[in-house]
Design a protein around this motif. Structure first.
Motif, PDB file in Angstrom:
ATOM      1  N   ALA A   2      13.551 -26.181  72.386  1.00 22.95           N
ATOM      2  CA  ALA A   2      13.867 -27.154  73.435  1.00 22.95           C
ATOM      3  C   ALA A   2      12.610 -27.500  74.224  1.00 22.95           C
ATOM      4  CB  ALA A   2      14.923 -26.564  74.361  1.00 22.95           C
ATOM      5  N   GLU A   3      12.645 -28.662  74.883  1.00 23.87           N
ATOM      6  CA  GLU A   3      11.492 -29.084  75.698  1.00 23.87           C
ATOM      7  C   GLU A   3      11.504 -28.390  77.046  1.00 23.87           C
ATOM      8  OE1 GLU A   3      10.833 -33.212  76.075  1.00 23.87           O
ATOM      9  OE2 GLU A   3      10.600 -33.476  73.919  1.00 23.87           O
ATOM     10  N   TYR A   4      10.347 -28.361  77.693  1.00 31.85           N
ATOM     11  CA  TYR A   4      10.226 -27.815  79.046  1.00 31.85           C
ATOM     12  C   TYR A   4      11.138 -28.602  79.990  1.00 31.85           C
ATOM     13  CZ  TYR A   4       8.258 -26.298  83.441  1.00 31.85           C
ATOM     14  OH  TYR A   4       8.113 -25.773  84.701  1.00 31.85           O
ATOM     15  N   ASP A   5      11.900 -27.864  80.796  1.00 32.74           N
ATOM     16  CA  ASP A   5      12.805 -28.493  81.770  1.00 32.74           C
ATOM     17  C   ASP A   5      12.193 -28.385  83.164  1.00 32.74           C
ATOM     18  OD1 ASP A   5      14.803 -29.215  83.505  1.00 32.74           O
ATOM     19  OD2 ASP A   5      16.142 -27.545  82.987  1.00 32.74           O
ATOM     20  N   ASN A   6      11.844 -29.535  83.732  1.00 35.59           N
ATOM     21  CA  ASN A   6      11.200 -29.582  85.059  1.00 35.59           C
ATOM     22  C   ASN A   6      12.065 -29.046  86.187  1.00 35.59           C
ATOM     23  OD1 ASN A   6       8.536 -30.547  85.341  1.00 35.59           O
ATOM     24  ND2 ASN A   6       9.226 -32.442  84.345  1.00 35.59           N
ATOM     25  N   ASN A   7      13.342 -28.847  85.911  1.00 32.59           N
ATOM     26  CA  ASN A   7      14.247 -28.373  86.968  1.00 32.59           C
ATOM     27  C   ASN A   7      14.612 -26.908  86.832  1.00 32.59           C
ATOM     28  OD1 ASN A   7      14.454 -30.602  88.671  1.00 32.59           O
ATOM     29  ND2 ASN A   7      15.653 -31.643  87.092  1.00 32.59           N
ATOM     30  N   ASN A   8      13.828 -26.144  86.044  1.00 33.84           N
ATOM     31  CA  ASN A   8      14.109 -24.702  85.997  1.00 33.84           C
ATOM     32  C   ASN A   8      13.739 -24.079  87.345  1.00 33.84           C
ATOM     33  OD1 ASN A   8      11.423 -23.086  85.805  1.00 33.84           O
ATOM     34  ND2 ASN A   8      11.110 -24.839  84.423  1.00 33.84           N
ATOM     35  N   ILE A   9      14.307 -22.900  87.621  1.00 31.17           N
ATOM     36  CA  ILE A   9      14.148 -22.263  88.945  1.00 31.17           C
ATOM     37  C   ILE A   9      12.682 -22.043  89.319  1.00 31.17           C
ATOM     38  CG2 ILE A   9      14.609 -20.142  90.255  1.00 31.17           C
ATOM     39  CD1 ILE A   9      17.124 -19.805  88.497  1.00 31.17           C
ATOM     40  N   PHE A  10      11.859 -21.638  88.356  1.00 34.24           N
ATOM     41  CA  PHE A  10      10.462 -21.332  88.699  1.00 34.24           C
ATOM     42  C   PHE A  10       9.659 -22.617  88.960  1.00 34.24           C
ATOM     43  CE2 PHE A  10      10.752 -17.020  86.274  1.00 34.24           C
ATOM     44  CZ  PHE A  10      11.636 -16.565  87.242  1.00 34.24           C
ATOM     45  N   ALA A  11      10.019 -23.711  88.296  1.00 36.59           N
ATOM     46  CA  ALA A  11       9.375 -25.009  88.588  1.00 36.59           C
ATOM     47  C   ALA A  11       9.696 -25.400  90.025  1.00 36.59           C
ATOM     48  CB  ALA A  11       9.860 -26.070  87.612  1.00 36.59           C
ATOM     49  N   LYS A  49       0.675 -24.626  85.283  1.00 40.64           N
ATOM     50  CA  LYS A  49       0.847 -25.672  84.273  1.00 40.64           C
ATOM     51  C   LYS A  49       2.168 -25.411  83.530  1.00 40.64           C
ATOM     52  CE  LYS A  49      -1.843 -27.717  80.546  1.00 40.64           C
ATOM     53  NZ  LYS A  49      -3.085 -27.608  79.769  1.00 40.64           N
ATOM     54  N   PRO A  50       3.025 -26.423  83.407  1.00 35.01           N
ATOM     55  CA  PRO A  50       4.312 -26.199  82.749  1.00 35.01           C
ATOM     56  C   PRO A  50       4.187 -25.633  81.344  1.00 35.01           C
ATOM     57  CG  PRO A  50       4.271 -28.350  83.796  1.00 35.01           C
ATOM     58  CD  PRO A  50       2.875 -27.799  83.894  1.00 35.01           C
ATOM     59  N   ALA A  51       4.942 -24.584  81.047  1.00 32.77           N
ATOM     60  CA  ALA A  51       5.048 -24.037  79.693  1.00 32.77           C
ATOM     61  C   ALA A  51       6.397 -23.331  79.630  1.00 32.77           C
ATOM     62  CB  ALA A  51       3.937 -23.048  79.399  1.00 32.77           C
ATOM     63  N   ARG A  52       7.090 -23.502  78.533  1.00 40.83           N
ATOM     64  CA  ARG A  52       8.421 -22.893  78.409  1.00 40.83           C
ATOM     65  C   ARG A  52       8.298 -21.377  78.209  1.00 40.83           C
ATOM     66  NH1 ARG A  52      13.788 -24.446  77.045  1.00 40.83           N
ATOM     67  NH2 ARG A  52      14.675 -23.096  75.464  1.00 40.83           N
ATOM     68  N   ASN A  53       7.360 -20.994  77.355  1.00 44.49           N
ATOM     69  CA  ASN A  53       7.161 -19.561  77.081  1.00 44.49           C
ATOM     70  C   ASN A  53       5.912 -19.374  76.213  1.00 44.49           C
ATOM     71  OD1 ASN A  53       8.057 -20.067  74.382  1.00 44.49           O
ATOM     72  ND2 ASN A  53      10.176 -19.835  75.039  1.00 44.49           N
ATOM     73  N   LEU A  54       5.776 -18.188  75.635  1.00 46.81           N
ATOM     74  CA  LEU A  54       4.593 -17.847  74.830  1.00 46.81           C
ATOM     75  C   LEU A  54       4.418 -18.779  73.620  1.00 46.81           C
ATOM     76  CD1 LEU A  54       2.358 -15.628  74.532  1.00 46.81           C
ATOM     77  CD2 LEU A  54       3.976 -14.348  73.124  1.00 46.81           C
ATOM     78  N   LEU A  55       5.515 -19.393  73.194  1.00 47.88           N
ATOM     79  CA  LEU A  55       5.477 -20.192  71.970  1.00 47.88           C
ATOM     80  C   LEU A  55       4.855 -21.577  72.169  1.00 47.88           C
ATOM     81  CD1 LEU A  55       9.055 -19.188  70.781  1.00 47.88           C
ATOM     82  CD2 LEU A  55       6.878 -18.236  70.005  1.00 47.88           C
ATOM     83  N   ASP A  56       4.779 -22.039  73.438  1.00 45.02           N
ATOM     84  CA  ASP A  56       4.195 -23.374  73.654  1.00 45.02           C
ATOM     85  C   ASP A  56       3.055 -23.377  74.680  1.00 45.02           C
ATOM     86  OD1 ASP A  56       5.766 -22.941  75.902  1.00 45.02           O
ATOM     87  OD2 ASP A  56       6.410 -25.022  76.079  1.00 45.02           O
ATOM     88  N   VAL A  57       2.793 -22.242  75.329  1.00 40.69           N
ATOM     89  CA  VAL A  57       1.757 -22.226  76.371  1.00 40.69           C
ATOM     90  C   VAL A  57       0.369 -22.449  75.745  1.00 40.69           C
ATOM     91  CG1 VAL A  57       1.377 -19.701  76.285  1.00 40.69           C
ATOM     92  CG2 VAL A  57       0.928 -20.958  78.404  1.00 40.69           C
ATOM     93  N   ASP A  58      -0.504 -23.158  76.479  1.00 45.30           N
ATOM     94  CA  ASP A  58      -1.859 -23.281  75.926  1.00 45.30           C
ATOM     95  C   ASP A  58      -2.651 -22.017  76.262  1.00 45.30           C
ATOM     96  OD1 ASP A  58      -3.850 -23.753  78.121  1.00 45.30           O
ATOM     97  OD2 ASP A  58      -2.551 -25.467  78.511  1.00 45.30           O
ATOM     98  N   SER A  59      -3.603 -21.711  75.383  1.00 49.39           N
ATOM     99  CA  SER A  59      -4.273 -20.407  75.442  1.00 49.39           C
ATOM    100  C   SER A  59      -4.995 -20.177  76.765  1.00 49.39           C
ATOM    101  CB  SER A  59      -5.259 -20.268  74.292  1.00 49.39           C
ATOM    102  OG  SER A  59      -4.562 -20.364  73.093  1.00 49.39           O
ATOM    103  N   GLU A  60      -5.551 -21.248  77.324  1.00 53.73           N
ATOM    104  CA  GLU A  60      -6.296 -21.108  78.580  1.00 53.73           C
ATOM    105  C   GLU A  60      -5.340 -20.721  79.718  1.00 53.73           C
ATOM    106  OE1 GLU A  60      -9.065 -23.868  81.356  1.00 53.73           O
ATOM    107  OE2 GLU A  60      -8.862 -24.474  79.260  1.00 53.73           O
ATOM    108  N   SER A  61      -4.207 -21.373  79.766  1.00 58.49           N
ATOM    109  CA  SER A  61      -3.208 -21.087  80.784  1.00 58.49           C
ATOM    110  C   SER A  61      -2.698 -19.649  80.636  1.00 58.49           C
ATOM    111  CB  SER A  61      -2.065 -22.096  80.610  1.00 58.49           C
ATOM    112  OG  SER A  61      -1.264 -22.158  81.732  1.00 58.49           O
ATOM    113  N   LEU A  62      -2.473 -19.252  79.397  1.00 57.00           N
ATOM    114  CA  LEU A  62      -2.019 -17.882  79.120  1.00 57.00           C
ATOM    115  C   LEU A  62      -3.055 -16.859  79.584  1.00 57.00           C
ATOM    116  CD1 LEU A  62       0.034 -15.951  77.763  1.00 57.00           C
ATOM    117  CD2 LEU A  62      -1.217 -16.298  75.628  1.00 57.00           C
ATOM    118  N   ALA A  63      -4.316 -17.156  79.344  1.00 55.62           N
ATOM    119  CA  ALA A  63      -5.394 -16.236  79.758  1.00 55.62           C
ATOM    120  C   ALA A  63      -5.396 -16.061  81.279  1.00 55.62           C
ATOM    121  CB  ALA A  63      -6.744 -16.765  79.272  1.00 55.62           C
TER     122      ALA A  63
END
Ligand code: 5GP
Length: 141
Positions: A2-11, A49-63
């Motif tokens: 699924a795509e990132y949802d801008n209305n999740n609690i942490f957003a 930076k929006p990311a749903r989880n480990l499967l779509d996060v960009d490496s820089e953001s994860l670092a």
């Protein structure tokens, strides 16, 4: 996936639309207390930076998230006089994820004290406020 949802609690917490007991913030990450802690000091670290989880996060953001998680782990061990620290991170519902904005859990641990089950009890706001204060003081040392 699924795509990132801008209305999740942490957003919403990131946008300041929902309150949180914040313990640390920088350009790329935010750390705040889990509302249903599995042990005192249980903190969540998220990328800005929006990311749903480990499967779509960009490496820089994860670092950046991992770097902040390390800071919080050291501060949490100190602030709660813990013997160890548990780091958890869940991906998609089947992987145990409930909130779909990438987050790492940092949980201070004491010898022979089991963690509470996930989402077992909402902590009192005054207790979370005191724990945030302890963590911020340890981060400032
Ligand atoms: P996960 O998606 O990794 O399984 O877990 C989500 C975590 O977010 C849980 O530990 C839960 O207690 C926490 N949580 C859920 N809703 C809120 C909220 O509104 N505020 C905060 N600070 N934590 C939350």
């Amino acid at each position: 996936m699924a795509e990132y949802d801008n209305n999740n609690i942490f957003a919403k917490i990131l946008r300041g639309e929902l309150p949180a007991h914040k313990v640390y913030e920088d350009e790329h990450t935010l750390a705040f207390l889990d509302i249903m802690p599995r042990a005192p000091g249980h903190t969540l670290i998220i990328p800005k930076k929006p990311a749903r989880n480990l499967l779509d996060v960009d490496s820089e953001s994860l670092a950046h998230v991992i770097k902040t998680a390390k800071k919080i782990a050291i501060a949490g061990k100190k602030a709660f006089n813990a013997d160890g620290v548990t780091m958890q991170q869940f991906n998609e519902a089947a992987g145990g994820q409930v909130v779909f904005h990438l987050h790492v859990h940092i949980i201070p641990r004491h010898k022979d004290v089991p963690m509470k089950p996930p989402a077992s009890a909402m902590e009192k706001p005054e207790v979370l406020a005191e724990h945030a204060k302890l963590l911020k003081a340890a981060l400032a040392e």
